[in-house]
Write a protein that holds these residues in place. Structure first.
Motif, PDB file in Angstrom:
ATOM      1  N   VAL A   1      -4.538  62.742 -72.731  1.00 46.17           N
ATOM      2  CA  VAL A   1      -4.564  64.151 -72.351  1.00 46.17           C
ATOM      3  C   VAL A   1      -5.721  64.851 -73.064  1.00 46.17           C
ATOM      4  CG1 VAL A   1      -3.228  66.303 -72.359  1.00 46.17           C
ATOM      5  CG2 VAL A   1      -2.049  64.098 -72.090  1.00 46.17           C
ATOM      6  N   ALA A   2      -6.463  65.670 -72.318  1.00 47.33           N
ATOM      7  CA  ALA A   2      -7.555  66.454 -72.898  1.00 47.33           C
ATOM      8  C   ALA A   2      -7.161  67.926 -72.941  1.00 47.33           C
ATOM      9  CB  ALA A   2      -8.829  66.293 -72.069  1.00 47.33           C
ATOM     10  N   GLU A   3      -7.361  68.553 -74.094  1.00 48.60           N
ATOM     11  CA  GLU A   3      -7.138  69.995 -74.197  1.00 48.60           C
ATOM     12  C   GLU A   3      -8.417  70.686 -73.722  1.00 48.60           C
ATOM     13  OE1 GLU A   3      -5.058  72.922 -77.335  1.00 48.60           O
ATOM     14  OE2 GLU A   3      -6.895  71.983 -78.086  1.00 48.60           O
TER      15      GLU A   3
ATOM     16  N   VAL B   1      -4.041  65.795 -67.935  1.00 44.64           N
ATOM     17  CA  VAL B   1      -3.876  64.348 -67.965  1.00 44.64           C
ATOM     18  C   VAL B   1      -5.120  63.733 -67.332  1.00 44.64           C
ATOM     19  CG1 VAL B   1      -2.509  62.393 -67.175  1.00 44.64           C
ATOM     20  CG2 VAL B   1      -1.366  64.522 -67.846  1.00 44.64           C
ATOM     21  N   VAL B   2      -5.810  62.873 -68.073  1.00 45.80           N
ATOM     22  CA  VAL B   2      -7.070  62.296 -67.620  1.00 45.80           C
ATOM     23  C   VAL B   2      -6.921  60.830 -67.214  1.00 45.80           C
ATOM     24  CG1 VAL B   2      -9.458  61.761 -68.309  1.00 45.80           C
ATOM     25  CG2 VAL B   2      -8.395  63.924 -69.013  1.00 45.80           C
ATOM     26  N   SER B   3      -6.133  60.082 -67.975  1.00 47.24           N
ATOM     27  CA  SER B   3      -5.962  58.661 -67.670  1.00 47.24           C
ATOM     28  C   SER B   3      -4.685  58.161 -68.323  1.00 47.24           C
ATOM     29  CB  SER B   3      -7.171  57.842 -68.162  1.00 47.24           C
ATOM     30  OG  SER B   3      -7.305  57.943 -69.568  1.00 47.24           O
TER      31      SER B   3
ATOM     32  N   ASP C   1      -8.079  75.894 -74.947  1.00 49.17           N
ATOM     33  CA  ASP C   1      -7.197  75.996 -76.110  1.00 49.17           C
ATOM     34  C   ASP C   1      -6.130  77.066 -75.884  1.00 49.17           C
ATOM     35  OD1 ASP C   1      -8.269  78.515 -76.768  1.00 49.17           O
ATOM     36  OD2 ASP C   1      -9.519  77.727 -78.395  1.00 49.17           O
ATOM     37  N   GLU C   2      -5.226  77.193 -76.848  1.00 54.30           N
ATOM     38  CA  GLU C   2      -4.097  78.110 -76.682  1.00 54.30           C
ATOM     39  C   GLU C   2      -4.532  79.564 -76.601  1.00 54.30           C
ATOM     40  OE1 GLU C   2      -0.951  77.289 -79.450  1.00 54.30           O
ATOM     41  OE2 GLU C   2      -0.822  75.198 -78.811  1.00 54.30           O
ATOM     42  N   ALA C   3      -5.740  79.893 -77.084  1.00 53.09           N
ATOM     43  CA  ALA C   3      -6.266  81.256 -76.997  1.00 53.09           C
ATOM     44  C   ALA C   3      -6.993  81.497 -75.672  1.00 53.09           C
ATOM     45  CB  ALA C   3      -7.208  81.523 -78.167  1.00 53.09           C
ATOM     46  N   GLY C   4      -7.105  80.455 -74.832  1.00 54.41           N
ATOM     47  CA  GLY C   4      -7.762  80.602 -73.533  1.00 54.41           C
ATOM     48  C   GLY C   4      -9.237  80.254 -73.536  1.00 54.41           C
ATOM     49  N   THR C   5      -9.738  79.740 -74.638  1.00 52.32           N
ATOM     50  CA  THR C   5     -11.146  79.373 -74.744  1.00 52.32           C
ATOM     51  C   THR C   5     -11.374  77.997 -74.127  1.00 52.32           C
ATOM     52  OG1 THR C   5     -11.276  80.608 -76.821  1.00 52.32           O
ATOM     53  CG2 THR C   5     -13.081  79.066 -76.343  1.00 52.32           C
ATOM     54  N   PRO C   6     -12.306  77.901 -73.156  1.00 49.35           N
ATOM     55  CA  PRO C   6     -12.580  76.591 -72.548  1.00 49.35           C
ATOM     56  C   PRO C   6     -13.218  75.623 -73.538  1.00 49.35           C
ATOM     57  CG  PRO C   6     -13.458  78.387 -71.198  1.00 49.35           C
ATOM     58  CD  PRO C   6     -13.054  78.980 -72.513  1.00 49.35           C
ATOM     59  N   ARG C   7     -12.894  74.367 -73.369  1.00 46.66           N
ATOM     60  CA  ARG C   7     -13.487  73.289 -74.165  1.00 46.66           C
ATOM     61  C   ARG C   7     -14.201  72.357 -73.188  1.00 46.66           C
ATOM     62  NH1 ARG C   7      -8.832  72.553 -78.717  1.00 46.66           N
ATOM     63  NH2 ARG C   7      -9.712  74.149 -80.066  1.00 46.66           N
ATOM     64  N   PRO C   8     -15.471  72.649 -72.881  1.00 45.28           N
ATOM     65  CA  PRO C   8     -16.168  71.919 -71.826  1.00 45.28           C
ATOM     66  C   PRO C   8     -16.393  70.438 -72.101  1.00 45.28           C
ATOM     67  CG  PRO C   8     -17.679  73.394 -72.988  1.00 45.28           C
ATOM     68  CD  PRO C   8     -16.300  73.688 -73.490  1.00 45.28           C
ATOM     69  N   TRP C   9     -16.332  70.016 -73.365  1.00 50.83           N
ATOM     70  CA  TRP C   9     -16.589  68.614 -73.689  1.00 50.83           C
ATOM     71  C   TRP C   9     -15.307  67.822 -73.928  1.00 50.83           C
ATOM     72  CZ3 TRP C   9     -21.191  68.456 -72.108  1.00 50.83           C
ATOM     73  CH2 TRP C   9     -22.087  69.480 -72.382  1.00 50.83           C
ATOM     74  N   ALA C  10     -14.170  68.432 -73.668  1.00 52.12           N
ATOM     75  CA  ALA C  10     -12.885  67.817 -74.015  1.00 52.12           C
ATOM     76  C   ALA C  10     -12.666  66.460 -73.351  1.00 52.12           C
ATOM     77  CB  ALA C  10     -11.739  68.761 -73.674  1.00 52.12           C
ATOM     78  N   LYS C  11     -12.994  66.346 -72.087  1.00 60.43           N
ATOM     79  CA  LYS C  11     -12.764  65.071 -71.397  1.00 60.43           C
ATOM     80  C   LYS C  11     -13.717  63.987 -71.904  1.00 60.43           C
ATOM     81  CE  LYS C  11     -10.651  67.039 -67.308  1.00 60.43           C
ATOM     82  NZ  LYS C  11     -10.694  67.219 -65.849  1.00 60.43           N
TER      83      LYS C  11
END
Length: 195
Positions: free
Chosen positions: A96-98, A155-157, A101-111
């Motif tokens: 699973v990739a976040e 969910v990524v894989s 985050d819980e504050a609504g900030t995108p994490r573009p490199w998470a995957k």
């Protein structure tokens, strides 16, 4: 018990470390092999030490050992022929990739970061005499609901982990794919530019 040849070595174009040369993705797993708490902890520790953008470590793992309700939930969310073989794995891990985050900030490199963590886990597994198989055929919404994942946890894989089993136990055409020669594209086909 039949001894299983787990080596699928192929010649490489440059010398590589053993876990890379030996790594392959079986579908035939030993249905009696267990994944100990110590082995599982080692695999997750390897994933934990993967690099990530800004060191946010946006990976999460749902670990389901064979025989548990969680394993059944993951297995039931697999699609197509993945269900035909994944039930023999010692564990199924939902990766699973976040992405937010819980504050609504995108994490573009998470995957991307999650992919590195899963690669670290896979190489540690190979080093430890285990094998992994990455799957993309699953119902992500079903998994998110089954495990109560909030929005932003994608969910990524799914990774099957275990000891290699007997390929002859697989149904066709999976058996054929299991023993087919391994191959990769040549370097000059994947390198766009090198100076």
């Amino acid at each position: 018990m039949t001894l299983v040849d787990t080596s699928r070595h192929v010649p490489t174009d440059a010398p590589l470390i053993a876990p890379l040369v030996e790594r392959w993705s079986p579908r035939a797993y030993d249905p009696t092999a267990e994944l100990s708490e110590e082995s599982l902890r080692t695999l997750l520790e390897a994933a934990r030490w993967a690099p990530s953008a800004n060191n946010v470590q946006p990976w999460r793992f749902i670990v389901a050992r064979r025989g548990s309700e969680a394993f059944t939930a993951v297995h039931d969310a697999l699609m197509g022929f993945n269900q035909a073989w994944a039930d023999s794995a010692a564990a199924l891990v939902v990766n699973v990739a976040e992405t937010v985050d819980e504050a609504g900030t995108p994490r573009p490199w998470a995957k991307y970061d999650l992919g590195q963590a899963v690669a670290y886990m896979s190489l540690q597994a190979q080093h430890d005499g285990l094998h992994t198989h990455q799957m993309g055929g699953f119902d992500a919404a079903r998994l998110a609901e089954a495990f109560g994942l909030r929005a932003g946890l994608d969910v990524v894989s799914v990774t099957a982990i275990g000891k290699v089993g007997d390929a002859s136990a697989l149904p066709e055409p999976l058996r054929e794919r299991e023993v087919a020669p391994r191959s990769r594209k040549p370097l000059d086909e994947i390198v766009i530019a090198a100076a």
